[in-house]
Design an enzyme around this catalytic site. Sequence first.
Site, mmCIF file in Angstrom:
data_model
loop_
_atom_site.group_PDB
_atom_site.id
_atom_site.type_symbol
_atom_site.label_atom_id
_atom_site.label_comp_id
_atom_site.label_asym_id
_atom_site.label_seq_id
_atom_site.Cartn_x
_atom_site.Cartn_y
_atom_site.Cartn_z
ATOM 1 N N LYS A 14 1.298 4.195 -2.869
ATOM 2 C CA LYS A 14 0.930 5.574 -2.594
ATOM 3 C C LYS A 14 2.142 6.511 -2.673
ATOM 4 O O LYS A 14 2.003 7.685 -3.059
ATOM 5 C CB LYS A 14 0.246 5.685 -1.228
ATOM 6 C CG LYS A 14 -1.161 5.081 -1.215
ATOM 7 C CD LYS A 14 -2.111 5.827 -2.148
ATOM 8 C CE LYS A 14 -3.559 5.449 -1.912
ATOM 9 N NZ LYS A 14 -4.492 6.312 -2.648
ATOM 10 N N TYR A 71 0.827 -1.205 0.000
ATOM 11 C CA TYR A 71 0.000 0.000 0.000
ATOM 12 C C TYR A 71 0.864 1.259 0.000
ATOM 13 O O TYR A 71 0.681 2.149 -0.839
ATOM 14 C CB TYR A 71 -0.924 -0.011 1.225
ATOM 15 C CG TYR A 71 -1.698 1.274 1.411
ATOM 16 C CD1 TYR A 71 -2.797 1.560 0.613
ATOM 17 C CD2 TYR A 71 -1.332 2.193 2.387
ATOM 18 C CE1 TYR A 71 -3.513 2.734 0.775
ATOM 19 C CE2 TYR A 71 -2.045 3.366 2.569
ATOM 20 C CZ TYR A 71 -3.131 3.633 1.754
ATOM 21 O OH TYR A 71 -3.828 4.803 1.919
ATOM 22 N N THR A 88 -14.089 6.589 8.203
ATOM 23 C CA THR A 88 -15.108 5.945 7.373
ATOM 24 C C THR A 88 -15.704 4.768 8.136
ATOM 25 O O THR A 88 -15.069 4.240 9.063
ATOM 26 C CB THR A 88 -14.501 5.415 6.058
ATOM 27 O OG1 THR A 88 -13.565 4.376 6.373
ATOM 28 C CG2 THR A 88 -13.827 6.525 5.257
#
Length: 176
Positions: free
Chosen positions: A98, A94, A129
């Site tokens: 990014k 990840y 979220t």
Amino acid sequence: NLTSEAEARAAIDAAATALGGIDVLVNVAGAFRWEKVDGGSIDTWDAMFAINLKTAVLASRAALPHLGRSGAGRIVNIGAGAASKASVTGMGAYTASKAGVHRFTESLADELKDRGITVNAILPGTIDTPQNRADMPKADTSRWVTPVQIAEVIAFLLSDAASGVSGAAVPVTGRG
């Protein structure tokens, strides 16, 4: 499918036709997978790079002919604060993808500086979220960044007030 060059171009062209042009592009497609290198799958790395970086590259390429027409085009990419230092086990794929978004932003900003198109990125911290709350039920969510806070920074970077800002990576970390 924004990982397909033909489909990304078709989607951007259709939007430009329906809207009478495109002045801004926000590359918000993204995903997260936690997985250690030891025992993990290279497919995770491929997926993270395809979803987090390749989509931004292909959508930007497709939007460039349209953005150039306005004389004041804007691209905002969504990176990640965690990409600045991948110090958490299981976040390698990840954060590497990014970090690629960050470097892509800088490179494209330089490439487009004479065409009146600005390119910037935001680097959000943990976003408040429902999915993140479910995945981290014991976390202190009061320190997370809200979607509204992220949207306000994106809106600024798309505005005329940010016309002199290009190649920036803006941390949006809430109180984290």
